[in-house]
Design a protein around this motif. Structure first.
Motif, short mmCIF file in Angstrom:
data_model
loop_
_atom_site.label_atom_id
_atom_site.label_comp_id
_atom_site.label_asym_id
_atom_site.label_seq_id
_atom_site.Cartn_x
_atom_site.Cartn_y
_atom_site.Cartn_z
N GLN A 148 -13.27 19.04 50.95
CA GLN A 148 -13.99 18.70 49.73
C GLN A 148 -15.40 18.20 50.02
OE1 GLN A 148 -11.91 15.96 47.23
NE2 GLN A 148 -13.47 15.93 45.64
N GLN A 149 -15.64 17.66 51.19
CA GLN A 149 -16.96 17.13 51.49
C GLN A 149 -18.02 18.22 51.57
OE1 GLN A 149 -16.92 15.28 55.33
NE2 GLN A 149 -16.14 17.08 56.39
N HIS A 150 -17.61 19.49 51.69
CA HIS A 150 -18.56 20.60 51.74
C HIS A 150 -18.85 21.17 50.36
CE1 HIS A 150 -18.17 20.43 56.03
NE2 HIS A 150 -16.89 20.74 56.00
N LEU A 151 -18.31 20.57 49.30
CA LEU A 151 -18.51 21.06 47.94
C LEU A 151 -19.19 19.99 47.11
CD1 LEU A 151 -15.00 22.64 47.30
CD2 LEU A 151 -17.09 23.87 47.83
N ARG A 152 -20.14 20.41 46.30
CA ARG A 152 -20.81 19.52 45.35
C ARG A 152 -21.37 20.35 44.21
NH1 ARG A 152 -26.46 17.84 48.48
NH2 ARG A 152 -27.25 19.97 48.74
N ALA A 153 -21.59 19.68 43.08
CA ALA A 153 -22.13 20.38 41.91
C ALA A 153 -23.53 20.88 42.22
CB ALA A 153 -22.15 19.44 40.71
N GLY A 154 -23.78 22.14 41.88
CA GLY A 154 -25.07 22.76 42.15
C GLY A 154 -25.05 23.72 43.31
N ASP A 155 -23.98 23.66 44.15
CA ASP A 155 -23.87 24.61 45.25
C ASP A 155 -23.53 26.00 44.71
OD1 ASP A 155 -24.43 22.53 46.88
OD2 ASP A 155 -22.44 22.39 47.79
N CYS A 156 -23.67 26.98 45.57
CA CYS A 156 -23.49 28.37 45.17
C CYS A 156 -22.30 28.98 45.91
CB CYS A 156 -24.75 29.19 45.44
SG CYS A 156 -24.68 30.89 44.86
N THR A 194 -26.19 34.24 49.76
CA THR A 194 -27.53 33.77 49.42
C THR A 194 -28.01 32.82 50.51
OG1 THR A 194 -27.04 33.90 47.07
CG2 THR A 194 -28.90 32.56 47.70
N PRO A 195 -29.15 33.08 51.16
CA PRO A 195 -29.61 32.17 52.22
C PRO A 195 -30.13 30.87 51.62
CG PRO A 195 -31.20 33.92 51.86
CD PRO A 195 -30.02 34.25 51.00
N ALA A 196 -29.95 29.78 52.35
CA ALA A 196 -30.48 28.48 51.92
C ALA A 196 -31.92 28.34 52.39
CB ALA A 196 -29.63 27.35 52.50
N ALA A 197 -32.78 27.81 51.54
CA ALA A 197 -34.20 27.67 51.86
C ALA A 197 -34.74 26.39 51.25
CB ALA A 197 -34.98 28.88 51.35
N LYS A 198 -35.89 25.97 51.74
CA LYS A 198 -36.59 24.79 51.23
C LYS A 198 -37.91 25.15 50.56
CE LYS A 198 -34.77 21.31 54.46
NZ LYS A 198 -35.14 20.27 55.44
N THR A 207 -8.03 36.95 43.40
CA THR A 207 -7.19 36.05 44.17
C THR A 207 -7.02 36.59 45.59
OG1 THR A 207 -5.99 35.46 42.16
CG2 THR A 207 -4.96 34.91 44.26
N GLY A 208 -7.20 35.71 46.56
CA GLY A 208 -7.08 36.09 47.97
C GLY A 208 -8.41 36.39 48.62
N ASP A 209 -9.52 36.43 47.86
CA ASP A 209 -10.83 36.70 48.46
C ASP A 209 -11.31 35.50 49.26
OD1 ASP A 209 -10.83 39.19 47.39
OD2 ASP A 209 -12.37 38.80 45.87
N THR A 210 -12.10 35.79 50.28
CA THR A 210 -12.76 34.76 51.07
C THR A 210 -14.21 34.70 50.63
OG1 THR A 210 -11.31 35.12 52.97
CG2 THR A 210 -13.40 33.99 53.37
N VAL A 211 -14.65 33.52 50.24
CA VAL A 211 -16.00 33.34 49.73
C VAL A 211 -16.75 32.39 50.66
CG1 VAL A 211 -15.36 33.78 47.34
CG2 VAL A 211 -15.24 31.45 48.24
N LEU A 212 -18.08 32.40 50.53
CA LEU A 212 -18.96 31.55 51.35
C LEU A 212 -19.64 30.54 50.44
CD1 LEU A 212 -20.07 31.16 54.26
CD2 LEU A 212 -22.04 32.53 53.53
N LEU A 213 -19.65 29.29 50.87
CA LEU A 213 -20.26 28.21 50.10
C LEU A 213 -21.60 27.85 50.72
CD1 LEU A 213 -17.04 26.02 49.85
CD2 LEU A 213 -17.87 27.66 48.16
N GLN A 214 -22.65 27.87 49.89
CA GLN A 214 -23.99 27.55 50.34
C GLN A 214 -24.49 26.32 49.59
OE1 GLN A 214 -24.87 28.67 53.06
NE2 GLN A 214 -26.02 30.59 52.94
N PRO A 215 -25.25 25.44 50.25
CA PRO A 215 -25.88 25.58 51.56
C PRO A 215 -25.05 25.04 52.72
CG PRO A 215 -26.77 23.68 50.46
CD PRO A 215 -25.79 24.28 49.51
N SER A 216 -23.79 24.65 52.51
CA SER A 216 -22.98 24.12 53.60
C SER A 216 -22.55 25.21 54.58
CB SER A 216 -21.74 23.42 53.04
OG SER A 216 -20.95 24.32 52.30
N ASN A 217 -22.62 26.49 54.17
CA ASN A 217 -22.25 27.62 55.02
C ASN A 217 -20.79 27.51 55.47
OD1 ASN A 217 -22.81 30.08 56.25
ND2 ASN A 217 -23.43 29.14 58.19
N GLU A 218 -19.92 27.10 54.57
CA GLU A 218 -18.49 26.99 54.84
C GLU A 218 -17.74 28.08 54.08
OE1 GLU A 218 -16.81 24.93 56.79
OE2 GLU A 218 -18.61 23.89 57.51
#
Length: 740
Positions: A626-634, A642-646, A583-594
């Motif tokens: 919420q628009q930066h979150l979706r099922a399947g994101d990391c 984790t870097p986002a790639a194609k 609790t209190g940690d800051t995390v990074l959401l990929q691939p939105s990089n938020e």
């Protein structure tokens, strides 16, 4: 002079009646149709008491293309008398011109019907109309004696009146008017109608009542202007007042004169007012803050306590019960949800009262046997259709292990949801209907086995269900047939024999699920040679959270995004693949990089301060939209994301022929569109290259290929993936290199 074009017609252009007669000739086929259908039409007309000639029937059949119903309807309509319809014309208003013409015509015809109206026209112009002569009524027999007497009486009265006339003409006229009128003998007395009399009512007072006489207006007093100058203080009055002229009337005035500094100074008054205003503002702000805390969710950031999660986890590991998540797979309608409902009921995770309520609701829909399945199938669509659609998650505990059930759908249309459930599981429970083994093998049973292995599930428990409905019940031979048919599929998919367990059971009746079978009866062989389903699940639990996995950077795939509660408006759920979070940690959401901050953590429905790899948990987030979150994101470690790639290089095992083609990539909850752009090489079981740049990879071969996604995804080397195309699985494998 008119110019006329001369047109010469040939003989063929002219019409003759011979053509019509020629067209009217019927063929032999037409005459056969007439012979067949004419009696039918005539019979229907006779039922309606109508008559028609053969010629009329044949013409109707000919024009309606041998349709008997239309021909009969036509003939009935032609012979049914129709009531005459009266068309009432609305009279239109006449114009003034028409009215004048009508009046003039009426004046011209005023003398019609008179005998002399038949005179010649030459004499009619000489006739002048005149008024008719009216005869005055006269007494019969001429003038009578009574009339003469009346005339003399009138003359005498007139003479007397003239003799009594006065010079005052006005007075005479008044007297004449006041004298009663003499009645004429020839006139009948006039009868006066009786006037209707009404009872007298007391007159009401007018509303509103009459005003009283207003008093004499007085002159308003002169408006006193407030004094803009304050009165002098006691000290000022002492300085400005002559002591000899001051008269002390009471003791208070004497005290005020003796102590001129008793009143507060103007500066003190200003300070007191300012302090009162500040105090009231502070009180209002405190009240406002209190109301906001009561009615609005608290969005204050939670500071991290800086816990040493690895140390705490190491210390509590010997004291904590092991945990495991298992996915329930198998063909549709083989009893997966019912078996899990029975497991939860017998372990006490679900009360019998809830089952009775579900049974009553299911009976109303005509599905009484689905009561246990409704424990897992909570959606209205799933209950109405009787088919599991999405992953159903349920937690329960035994004396030895904490379990999480992931009930996967068995229908082929929901394979992506099954992949999502298998990607979060430690082991699998394969449910097989002993009475419909062939349909399961041809259906989704074989594909589910392959997909579970591709998702990393290495241990599997095969629950042979519905053995109580075999012929004969609890036939050991039926179980042996199931084992002989399923074992080759498991071996071909990569399952080792020591990691496969078979359990005969009955989910509907709860036999050999939690409670062991009786050693007496037809099922005695089950009690002697097999353990219960719950015992097999507990024996298959192996440690999945090693120290190496906990030390690794945080990786968690989002399985669901939802609203947790009023105080937690944004929550995500998923399985932590590696690392830990508190609790209190800051995390990074990929691939939105938020970036987002973790406000709370729940594991198994209970709040905790931290969570580690291998646990299925819920994270309550803040400072992110919420628009930066979706099922399947990391969800990644902010310091080591984790870097986002194609572009990816993948190693595949082909289940069907593979070409450079468009595909669908499934990694847990991630469902991404992409394409295989190139086949790099085919390899053998040892990993050696057999052929470079093959044109096609056949089923059963292993190959290295280049995969390109339409949108970026946070995938790393070693990530397992499943490739599907046109609704079927064509390959499984893992990522070798990302971005290459």
């Amino acid at each position: 002079m008119h110019r006329v074009k001369k047109v010469e017609y040939e003989d063929d252009d002219l019409y003759s009646g011979e053509e019509e007669e020629a067209d009217a000739e019927y063929t032999a086929e037409d005459r056969d149709n007439f012979a067949t259908l004419t009696p039918v039409v005539r019979a229907e007309l006779e039922e309606a008491r109508l008559h028609a000639s053969d010629r009329e029937i044949e013409e109707a059949l000919w024009h309606y293309y041998w349709d008997v119903s239309k021909s009969v309807a036509y003939l009935k309509n032609t012979r049914t008398p129709r009531p005459a319809q009266r068309t009432e014309k609305k009279e239109q208003p006449k114009s003034k011109f028409d009215q004048a013409v009508q009046k003039s015509a009426e004046k011209a015809d005023w003398f019609r019907g008179i005998p002399w109206s038949d005179l010649p026209p030459a004499q009619l112009g000489l006739i002048v109309p005149c008024e008719p002569v009216t005869h005055r009524p006269m007494m019969l027999g001429g003038s009578s004696k009574l009339a003469k007497l009346a005339e003399e009486r009138r003359k005498k009265a007139a003479a007397a009146q003239s003799a009594q006339a006065t010079p005052d003409k006005a007075l005479a006229s008044l007297e004449r008017l006041g004298r009663p009128r003499e009645a004429n003998e020839n006139e009948a007395p006039l009868s006066r109608p009786d006037t209707k009399k009404y009872p007298l009512r007391k007159r009401k007072e007018s509303s509103p009542p009459p005003r009283e006489p207003s008093p004499t207006p007085q002159t308003p007093p002169a408006e006193v202007q407030p004094s803009l100058r304050t009165s002098p203080t006691a000290f000022g009055r002492v300085l400005s007042t002559n002591p000899a002229a001051v008269r002390i009337n009471n003791a208070a005035a004497l005290d005020e004169m003796l102590d001129p500094f008793a009143d507060p100074s103007p500066d003190d008054a200003v300070l007191r007012i300012t302090k009162a205003k500040n105090t009231s503002n502070e009180l209002a702000n405190k009240t406002k803050d209190l109301s906001l805390e009561q009615h609005a969710p608290s969005q204050a950031n939670v500071k991290s306590k800086g816990l040493d999660v690895l140390k705490i986890w190491t210390e509590e590991k010997p004291k904590r019960k092991p945990s495991a998540a298992f996915v329930v797979i198998g063909h549709v309608d083989h009893g997966k949800s019912t078996l899990m409902g029975r497991l939860l009921l017998d372990t006490g995770a679900v009360s019998q009262r809830d089952i009775d309520r579900y049974k009553k609701q299911a009976t109303e829909l005509g599905k009484a046997s689905f009561a246990l399945a409704w424990v897992m199938d909570t959606g209205s669509e799933e209950r109405e259709r009787g088919v599991t659609v999405d992953i159903a998650q349920f937690h329960f505990s035994t004396d030895h292990v904490d379990f999480t059930i992931l009930d996967a759908p068995g229908h082929r249309d929901f394979i992506p949801n099954m992949i999502a459930g298998a990607s979060m599981a430690d082991l699998a429970v394969l449910v097989i209907d002993a009475n419909h083994l062939e349909s399961g093998i041809k259906g989704q049973t074989g594909e589910h086995i392959v997909l579970a292995k591709a998702c990393g599930v290495s241990r599997i428990v095969v629950a042979v269900n519905k053995l109580d409905a075999t012929n004969p019940p609890w036939s050991e031979a039926v179980l042996q047939d199931v084992v002989a048919s399923i074992t080759p599929l498991l071996t071909a998919s990569g399952y080792k024999p020591e990691n496969v367990r078979f359990v005969p059971c009955s989910g509907l009746n709860g036999q050999n699920v939690v409670k062991a079978m009786s050693k007496k009866g037809d099922a005695s062989w089950v009690a002697e040679g097999y353990r219960t389903l719950l015992e097999e699940l507990e024996s298959c639990v192996a440690p999945h959270d090693t120290e190496e996995m906990v030390r690794a950077p945080l990786r968690m795939q989002i399985a669901d995004v939802f609203r947790g509660s009023v105080t937690n408006p944004l929550s995500i759920a998923g399985r932590i693949t590696s690392g830990h979070v508190q609790t209190g940690d800051t995390v990074l959401l990929q691939p939105s990089n938020e970036r987002a901050m973790v406000r709370g953590i729940e594991v198994g429905g209970n709040g905790q301060e931290w969570a580690v790899a291998g646990q299925i948990c819920t994270l309550h987030l803040t400072e992110v939209d919420q628009q930066h979150l979706r099922a399947g994101d990391c969800v990644c470690d902010a310091k080591n994301p984790t870097p986002a790639a194609k572009n990816f290089v993948v190693q595949l095992t082909a289940l069907d022929s593979i070409l450079p083609q468009a595909v669908d990539v499934h990694v847990g909850r991630l469902h991404a569109a992409g394409s295989i752009t190139a086949l790099i090489s085919t390899i053998d079981d040892a990993g050696e290259v057999e052929r470079k740049k093959p044109r096609v990879v056949k089923a059963g071969q292993k190959a290295t290929a280049r995969l390109v996604l339409d949108a970026g995804a946070a995938l790393e080397a070693g990530t397992r993936l499943i490739i599907r195309a046109n609704g079927s699985t064509i390959a499984v494998g893992e990522i070798i290199r990302a971005g290459g």
